[in-house]
Scaffold this motif. Structure first.
Motif, PDB file in Angstrom:
ATOM      1  N   PHE A  70       0.865  -1.181   0.000  1.00 21.26           N
ATOM      2  CA  PHE A  70       0.000   0.000   0.000  1.00 21.26           C
ATOM      3  C   PHE A  70       0.899   1.228   0.000  1.00 21.26           C
ATOM      4  N   LEU A  71       0.637   2.152  -0.909  1.00 21.46           N
ATOM      5  CA  LEU A  71       1.345   3.425  -0.946  1.00 21.46           C
ATOM      6  C   LEU A  71       0.323   4.528  -0.750  1.00 21.46           C
ATOM      7  N   PHE A  72       0.595   5.441   0.159  1.00 20.33           N
ATOM      8  CA  PHE A  72      -0.294   6.574   0.342  1.00 20.33           C
ATOM      9  C   PHE A  72       0.407   7.703   1.087  1.00 20.33           C
ATOM     10  N   CYS A  73      -0.203   8.867   1.033  1.00 19.41           N
ATOM     11  CA  CYS A  73       0.288  10.050   1.737  1.00 19.41           C
ATOM     12  C   CYS A  73      -0.212  10.005   3.176  1.00 19.41           C
ATOM     13  N   GLN A  74       0.611  10.461   4.103  1.00 19.75           N
ATOM     14  CA  GLN A  74       0.245  10.444   5.511  1.00 19.75           C
ATOM     15  C   GLN A  74      -0.861  11.440   5.856  1.00 19.75           C
ATOM     16  N   SER A  75      -1.020  12.482   5.041  1.00 18.39           N
ATOM     17  CA  SER A  75      -1.932  13.554   5.437  1.00 18.39           C
ATOM     18  C   SER A  75      -2.951  13.986   4.391  1.00 18.39           C
ATOM     19  N   SER A  76      -2.825  13.575   3.151  1.00 22.55           N
ATOM     20  CA  SER A  76      -3.731  14.083   2.115  1.00 22.55           C
ATOM     21  C   SER A  76      -5.130  13.480   2.231  1.00 22.55           C
ATOM     22  N   PRO A  77      -6.151  14.271   1.924  1.00 22.59           N
ATOM     23  CA  PRO A  77      -7.526  13.754   1.946  1.00 22.59           C
ATOM     24  C   PRO A  77      -7.757  12.634   0.932  1.00 22.59           C
ATOM     25  N   ALA A  78      -7.041  12.651  -0.174  1.00 20.77           N
ATOM     26  CA  ALA A  78      -7.196  11.606  -1.196  1.00 20.77           C
ATOM     27  C   ALA A  78      -6.754  10.243  -0.673  1.00 20.77           C
ATOM     28  N   SER A  79      -5.817  10.229   0.273  1.00 20.79           N
ATOM     29  CA  SER A  79      -5.312   8.976   0.824  1.00 20.79           C
ATOM     30  C   SER A  79      -6.064   8.513   2.067  1.00 20.79           C
ATOM     31  N   ALA A  80      -7.001   9.309   2.560  1.00 17.14           N
ATOM     32  CA  ALA A  80      -7.717   8.974   3.798  1.00 17.14           C
ATOM     33  C   ALA A  80      -8.416   7.611   3.736  1.00 17.14           C
ATOM     34  N   VAL A 105       2.974  -7.731   3.882  1.00 18.73           N
ATOM     35  CA  VAL A 105       2.043  -6.637   3.611  1.00 18.73           C
ATOM     36  C   VAL A 105       2.792  -5.370   3.980  1.00 18.73           C
ATOM     37  N   LEU A 106       3.225  -4.642   2.968  1.00 20.15           N
ATOM     38  CA  LEU A 106       4.064  -3.465   3.176  1.00 20.15           C
ATOM     39  C   LEU A 106       3.235  -2.195   3.117  1.00 20.15           C
ATOM     40  N   ILE A 107       3.534  -1.274   4.022  1.00 20.08           N
ATOM     41  CA  ILE A 107       2.861   0.020   4.071  1.00 20.08           C
ATOM     42  C   ILE A 107       3.927   1.069   3.781  1.00 20.08           C
ATOM     43  N   ARG A 108       3.756   1.804   2.707  1.00 20.21           N
ATOM     44  CA  ARG A 108       4.720   2.824   2.311  1.00 20.21           C
ATOM     45  C   ARG A 108       4.031   4.177   2.312  1.00 20.21           C
ATOM     46  N   GLU A 109       4.540   5.085   3.115  1.00 21.46           N
ATOM     47  CA  GLU A 109       3.989   6.432   3.185  1.00 21.46           C
ATOM     48  C   GLU A 109       4.982   7.406   2.564  1.00 21.46           C
ATOM     49  N   PRO A 127      -2.620   7.512  -3.719  1.00 23.61           N
ATOM     50  CA  PRO A 127      -2.805   6.215  -3.070  1.00 23.61           C
ATOM     51  C   PRO A 127      -2.831   5.090  -4.116  1.00 23.61           C
ATOM     52  N   GLN A 128      -2.074   4.037  -3.840  1.00 17.29           N
ATOM     53  CA  GLN A 128      -1.950   2.917  -4.774  1.00 17.29           C
ATOM     54  C   GLN A 128      -1.903   1.610  -4.000  1.00 17.29           C
ATOM     55  N   LEU A 129      -2.293   0.558  -4.671  1.00 14.55           N
ATOM     56  CA  LEU A 129      -2.191  -0.794  -4.134  1.00 14.55           C
ATOM     57  C   LEU A 129      -1.442  -1.635  -5.164  1.00 14.55           C
ATOM     58  N   TRP A 130      -0.350  -2.260  -4.727  1.00 16.96           N
ATOM     59  CA  TRP A 130       0.471  -3.091  -5.601  1.00 16.96           C
ATOM     60  C   TRP A 130       0.405  -4.531  -5.140  1.00 16.96           C
ATOM     61  N   ALA A 131       0.390  -5.434  -6.089  1.00 15.85           N
ATOM     62  CA  ALA A 131       0.475  -6.863  -5.794  1.00 15.85           C
ATOM     63  C   ALA A 131       1.624  -7.434  -6.603  1.00 15.85           C
ATOM     64  N   ARG A 132       2.485  -8.209  -5.943  1.00 17.63           N
ATOM     65  CA  ARG A 132       3.579  -8.888  -6.636  1.00 17.63           C
ATOM     66  C   ARG A 132       3.258 -10.375  -6.668  1.00 17.63           C
ATOM     67  N   MET A 155       7.516 -14.823 -10.317  1.00 16.90           N
ATOM     68  CA  MET A 155       8.391 -14.370 -11.406  1.00 16.90           C
ATOM     69  C   MET A 155       8.483 -12.853 -11.496  1.00 16.90           C
ATOM     70  N   GLY A 156       8.227 -12.129 -10.413  1.00 15.26           N
ATOM     71  CA  GLY A 156       8.381 -10.679 -10.381  1.00 15.26           C
ATOM     72  C   GLY A 156       7.293  -9.885 -11.066  1.00 15.26           C
ATOM     73  N   VAL A 157       6.224 -10.523 -11.477  1.00 15.84           N
ATOM     74  CA  VAL A 157       5.110  -9.824 -12.123  1.00 15.84           C
ATOM     75  C   VAL A 157       4.403  -8.981 -11.072  1.00 15.84           C
ATOM     76  N   GLU A 158       4.156  -7.700 -11.396  1.00 14.72           N
ATOM     77  CA  GLU A 158       3.475  -6.796 -10.473  1.00 14.72           C
ATOM     78  C   GLU A 158       2.295  -6.126 -11.172  1.00 14.72           C
ATOM     79  N   ARG A 159       1.273  -5.854 -10.391  1.00 25.13           N
ATOM     80  CA  ARG A 159       0.106  -5.115 -10.883  1.00 25.13           C
ATOM     81  C   ARG A 159      -0.213  -4.015  -9.894  1.00 25.13           C
ATOM     82  N   CYS A 160      -0.648  -2.885 -10.424  1.00 27.43           N
ATOM     83  CA  CYS A 160      -0.948  -1.722  -9.596  1.00 27.43           C
ATOM     84  C   CYS A 160      -2.388  -1.275  -9.826  1.00 27.43           C
ATOM     85  N   VAL A 161      -3.020  -0.831  -8.749  1.00 26.46           N
ATOM     86  CA  VAL A 161      -4.360  -0.258  -8.822  1.00 26.46           C
ATOM     87  C   VAL A 161      -4.307   1.096  -8.122  1.00 26.46           C
ATOM     88  N   ARG A 162      -4.781   2.115  -8.774  1.00 24.38           N
ATOM     89  CA  ARG A 162      -4.857   3.443  -8.157  1.00 24.38           C
ATOM     90  C   ARG A 162      -6.075   3.477  -7.248  1.00 24.38           C
TER      91      ARG A 162
END
Length: 97
Positions: free
Chosen positions: A16-26, A48-52, A58-63, A66-73
């Motif tokens: 999970f990637l998101f901003c610590q304070s932005s309303p979009a990431s709430a 389960v990694l949390i990246r701020e 805000p994004q959600l990544w799945a690995r 074979m290193g294949v990754e997919r991202c969802v905004r």
């Protein structure tokens, strides 16, 4: 939410990637706060990694194998929609095998 118990079968890592304070990431912050414990309890070996990062969308990544990754905004999604996106990523892992 029986699919959560099988999450680690097709997915090797969730990020999970998101901003610590932005309303979009709430909603993403709330989703992680409410659901992290359940996801880890059902999948103790799944990383389960949390990246701020200030200002990031805000994004959600799945690995997968074979290193294949997919991202969802996650911008503009509710907590229920984020749960649905996570389920889609989990099911996509099963089809990659």
């Amino acid at each position: 939410m029986a699919w959560r118990a099988n999450l680690s079968r097709g997915v090797k890592e969730i990020r999970f990637l998101f901003c610590q304070s932005s309303p979009a990431s709430a909603p993403a912050r709330e989703f992680v706060k409410k659901n992290y414990g359940d996801i880890k309890a059902r999948n103790p070996s799944l990383p389960v990694l949390i990246r701020e990062c200030s200002g990031v969308e805000p994004q959600l990544w799945a690995r997968y194998d074979m290193g294949v990754e997919r991202c969802v905004r996650l911008d503009g999604l509710t907590e229920a929609q984020i749960d649905s996106k996570l389920e889609e990523l989990a099911k996509a892992g099963g089809s990659l095998k």
